[in-house]
Design an enzyme around this catalytic site. Structure first.
Site, PDB file in Angstrom:
ATOM      1  N   THR A 185     -68.109  16.904 -80.238  1.00 56.14           N
ATOM      2  CA  THR A 185     -67.390  17.001 -78.965  1.00 56.14           C
ATOM      3  C   THR A 185     -68.372  17.550 -77.941  1.00 56.14           C
ATOM      4  OG1 THR A 185     -66.741  19.260 -79.408  1.00 56.14           O
ATOM      5  CG2 THR A 185     -65.190  17.551 -80.064  1.00 56.14           C
ATOM      6  N   GLU A 330     -61.431  14.366 -81.264  1.00 52.75           N
ATOM      7  CA  GLU A 330     -60.738  14.938 -82.423  1.00 52.75           C
ATOM      8  C   GLU A 330     -59.604  14.058 -82.938  1.00 52.75           C
ATOM      9  OE1 GLU A 330     -61.685  16.497 -79.761  1.00 52.75           O
ATOM     10  OE2 GLU A 330     -62.148  18.616 -80.083  1.00 52.75           O
ATOM     11  N   LYS A 439     -53.653  27.975 -60.628  1.00 50.49           N
ATOM     12  CA  LYS A 439     -52.500  28.875 -60.686  1.00 50.49           C
ATOM     13  C   LYS A 439     -52.282  29.482 -59.315  1.00 50.49           C
ATOM     14  CE  LYS A 439     -53.095  29.542 -65.553  1.00 50.49           C
ATOM     15  NZ  LYS A 439     -54.472  29.269 -65.978  1.00 50.49           N
ATOM     16  N   TRP A 444     -48.025  26.471 -61.462  1.00 44.49           N
ATOM     17  CA  TRP A 444     -49.187  25.631 -61.764  1.00 44.49           C
ATOM     18  C   TRP A 444     -49.251  24.423 -60.832  1.00 44.49           C
ATOM     19  CZ3 TRP A 444     -49.589  25.114 -67.859  1.00 44.49           C
ATOM     20  CH2 TRP A 444     -49.846  26.382 -68.390  1.00 44.49           C
TER      21      TRP A 444
HETATM   22  P1  AMP Z   1     -63.335  13.389 -75.374  1.00 42.95           P
HETATM   23  O1  AMP Z   1     -63.173  14.078 -76.645  1.00 42.95           O
HETATM   24  O2  AMP Z   1     -64.702  13.518 -74.785  1.00 42.95           O
HETATM   25  O3  AMP Z   1     -62.885  11.979 -75.451  1.00 42.95           O
HETATM   26  O4  AMP Z   1     -62.405  14.111 -74.305  1.00 42.95           O
HETATM   27  C1  AMP Z   1     -61.014  14.237 -74.518  1.00 42.95           C
HETATM   28  C2  AMP Z   1     -60.348  14.744 -73.269  1.00 42.95           C
HETATM   29  O5  AMP Z   1     -60.497  13.814 -72.197  1.00 42.95           O
HETATM   30  C3  AMP Z   1     -58.865  14.933 -73.390  1.00 42.95           C
HETATM   31  O6  AMP Z   1     -58.530  16.120 -74.049  1.00 42.95           O
HETATM   32  C4  AMP Z   1     -58.426  14.896 -71.940  1.00 42.95           C
HETATM   33  O7  AMP Z   1     -58.622  16.147 -71.297  1.00 42.95           O
HETATM   34  C5  AMP Z   1     -59.381  13.899 -71.328  1.00 42.95           C
HETATM   35  N1  AMP Z   1     -58.739  12.589 -71.222  1.00 42.95           N
HETATM   36  C6  AMP Z   1     -58.871  11.531 -72.038  1.00 42.95           C
HETATM   37  N2  AMP Z   1     -58.145  10.491 -71.598  1.00 42.95           N
HETATM   38  C7  AMP Z   1     -57.529  10.888 -70.474  1.00 42.95           C
HETATM   39  C8  AMP Z   1     -56.636  10.275 -69.543  1.00 42.95           C
HETATM   40  N3  AMP Z   1     -56.238   9.011 -69.659  1.00 42.95           N
HETATM   41  N4  AMP Z   1     -56.195  11.023 -68.504  1.00 42.95           N
HETATM   42  C9  AMP Z   1     -56.593  12.301 -68.341  1.00 42.95           C
HETATM   43  N5  AMP Z   1     -57.439  12.930 -69.178  1.00 42.95           N
HETATM   44  C10 AMP Z   1     -57.902  12.237 -70.226  1.00 42.95           C
END
Ligand code: AMP
Length: 546
Positions: A185, A330, A439, A444
């Site tokens: 990640t 994840e 906040k 929020w």
């Molecule tokens: P990653 O592990 O790099 O794919 O990042 C995952 C994170 O990307 C998620 O926990 C979200 O915060 C963000 N994310 C993924 N898809 C979306 C989406 N369609 N809209 C908003 N946030 C997203």
């Protein structure tokens, strides 16, 4: 009483076996790193993946060893990927956009033994190889004619070592729960953490991803995954497409609007998937050239929130169906996808888009709920928002080597770190990352919602919203804007456009114009860097309140 069905282990090698057996002539087309468009088939990939496995065996790689790739989406990358996993080793996809120190940490932490590397990334590895004592060999993914004069120790040529083998290799009969993939990640704080996928989780995820209301791939589809294989398994597409025999078009190193358009057009792509920034480039290219996309049926947008304006342009101007998706490394990574439910087909387009703006419904195998700070479940009423919690067989239960400790609560739920609502029909909408939510006076404010509205302004290319300290309200939103090329605008102009479209108290207190918004290695807005940049920023309303 035990069931009496066959014990058929869920291994990813079965996917490429199936593709070769039943869709052997189906093409995988690549814009190669060397330049030309290269065509291969599932049958050829199947053979060459077995040759990769033989070559790795010759290099001393055994079941359970970790072998990395630092590569674009290409046919060769698929051969390496299936070869590594098929021999029972673990395929670790390295994200080349990470900082050198992070790469050093990741390669050593994962204990990568061999690294497959595209020509583009050879200099990155040359610069850090002295800090990678356990890497025994580097395989440059090209042919002899294009082999660079590299300083990489033990550099091998992909085509040479692969074509030296005969392909007579039997896939390893590892347990379905054995590890087969590894992806770190790109955490914004602390060291990146390794998510270790199993054969079983990847196979289950591919089947879930292929359902009709998810990617819904068919053998007649042609899919172009712009989303990289090094970012959360290309959203599972490199498994899902061969599982149904869909043709794949791999973009290689070029993701600009023109390159993507050319592939979409020439290869008659029906489905494609990428983060919003890629679609921004494509839409700008289409606008400039007047080109259309008659063959494209659907586009999957995820990784960051898809702005309403983007969804509208695809649907209205180009007649392309948009599927908004959400997930994370994840989660293998797909969590939700925004297919409309049957009774929504008759809704007017505007109402359909109201639904499509949300990140969608949980795909099968994903359990999902929202909770308050005490872990109490909140109602699915589309209004209450809380911590988004998930559970399922393709969701991480722990990070590699136990980093981060126990990541599940007592009932096995994983906290995604996202804040969301879920409506009565099950559609989830992300309002923020928990750490980015603003906040204000104990309430929020969703930074994502304001950003999505701001990018709807015709002069705005990209927008980010962060909370700035405020003496009366704790925090108030600052809107940071990058204007489209050659445009100029005033703060009042932007705020006037937004007025009445969101709650009054959500309206940003100020607008700052900058040239570029920083992005993470996976294309997300780097809020941390923006907060740092604007840490001494004084809002006009703060001075008034003092
Ligand atoms: P990653 O592990 O790099 O794919 O990042 C995952 C994170 O990307 C998620 O926990 C979200 O915060 C963000 N994310 C993924 N898809 C979306 C989406 N369609 N809209 C908003 N946030 C997203």
């Amino acid at each position: 009483m035990k069931g009496l069905m066959q014990n058929w282990p869920l291994r990813v090698s079965s996917i490429i076996d199936h593709a070769a057996r039943f869709h052997g002539e189906r093409e995988v087309v690549t814009r190669s790193v060397e330049g030309p468009i290269v065509r291969t088939t599932y049958k050829a990939i199947h053979l060459r993946a077995r040759k990769v496995a033989q070559a790795l065996t010759r290099l001393g790689i055994k079941e359970g060893d970790v072998v990395a790739t630092m590569a674009w989406n290409t046919g060769r990358h698929m051969e390496a990927w299936y070869g590594i996993m098929g021999m029972g080793a673990v395929c670790h996809t390295l994200n080349p956009r990470l900082f050198a120190e992070q790469l050093v940490y990741i390669v050593n932490h994962a204990d990568d033994k061999v690294i497959f590397v595209d020509l583009t990334f050879v200099p990155i590895l040359e610069a850090i190889q002295d800090k990678l004592p356990n890497v025994k060999a580097y395989v440059v993914m090209t042919d002899r004619a294009h082999m660079p004069a590299t300083k990489l120790k033990g550099a091998l040529c992909f085509e040479e070592i692969v074509e030296a083998e005969n392909g007579e290799f039997k896939w390893a009969e590892v347990d379905e729960n054995a590890a087969c993939g590894l992806c770190y990640t790109s955490g914004t704080t602390g060291n990146p953490k390794g998510v270790l996928y199993s054969h079983r989780s990847n196979v289950l995820h591919s089947m879930a991803a292929n359902m009709g209301d998810a990617l819904g791939l068919k053998s007649s589809d042609t899919i172009l995954p712009v989303v990289p294989m090094f970012h959360a398994n290309a959203w599972g597409i490199a498994f899902a497409a061969p599982a149904v025999g869909a043709k794949i078009v791999m973009p290689g190193a070029n993701m600009d609007g023109q390159s993507i358009y050319e592939l979409l057009d020439k290869e008659q792509v029906t489905v494609t998937a990428a983060v919003p920034t890629v679609w921004l480039m494509l839409l700008q290219y289409l606008e400039k050239t007047g080109a259309m996309l008659p063959k494209l049926d659907r586009v999957v947008i995820g990784g960051s929130a898809a702005p309403r304006s983007m969804i509208e342009i695809f649907e209205k101007k180009y007649d392309v169906k948009v599927f908004h998706a959400w997930g994370m490394t994840e989660m293998s990574p797909m969590g939700t996808l925004g297919a409309l439910k049957g009774d929504m087909a008759d809704l007017p387009l505007e109402k359909q888009i109201d639904v499509k703006v949300k990140q969608g419904r949980a795909i099968y195998t994903v359990e999902m709920k929202i909770t308050d700070d005490d872990g109490k479940e909140l109602p699915s009423d589309g209004k209450a928002f809380g911590h988004l919690m998930v559970r399922g067989p393709a969701i991480a239960g722990a990070y590699l080597k136990g980093e981060g400790g126990n990541i599940l609560d007592k009932d096995g739920w994983f906290d995604t770190g996202d804040v969301a609502t879920i409506d009565e029909s099950g559609y989830m909408q992300i309002t923020d990352r928990a750490k980015d939510v603003i906040k204000s006076g104990g309430e929020w404010i969703s930074s994502i919602e304001i950003e999505n509205l701001a990018v709807g302004h015709p002069k705005v290319a990209e927008a980010a919203v962060i909370g700035i300290a405020h003496p009366k309200w704790d925090e108030r939103p600052l809107l940071i804007v990058v204007l489209k090329e050659g445009q100029s605008a005033t703060k009042e102009e932007i705020l006037h456009y937004m007025d009445g479209k969101i709650a009054k108290w959500w309206m940003p207190d100020d607008v700052a114009f900058i040239d570029e918004i920083p992005h993470t290695a996976t294309g997300k807005i780097q809020k941390l860097a923006l907060r740092e940049k604007f840490k001494s920023y004084k809002l006009p309303t703060a001075t008034a309140a003092e």
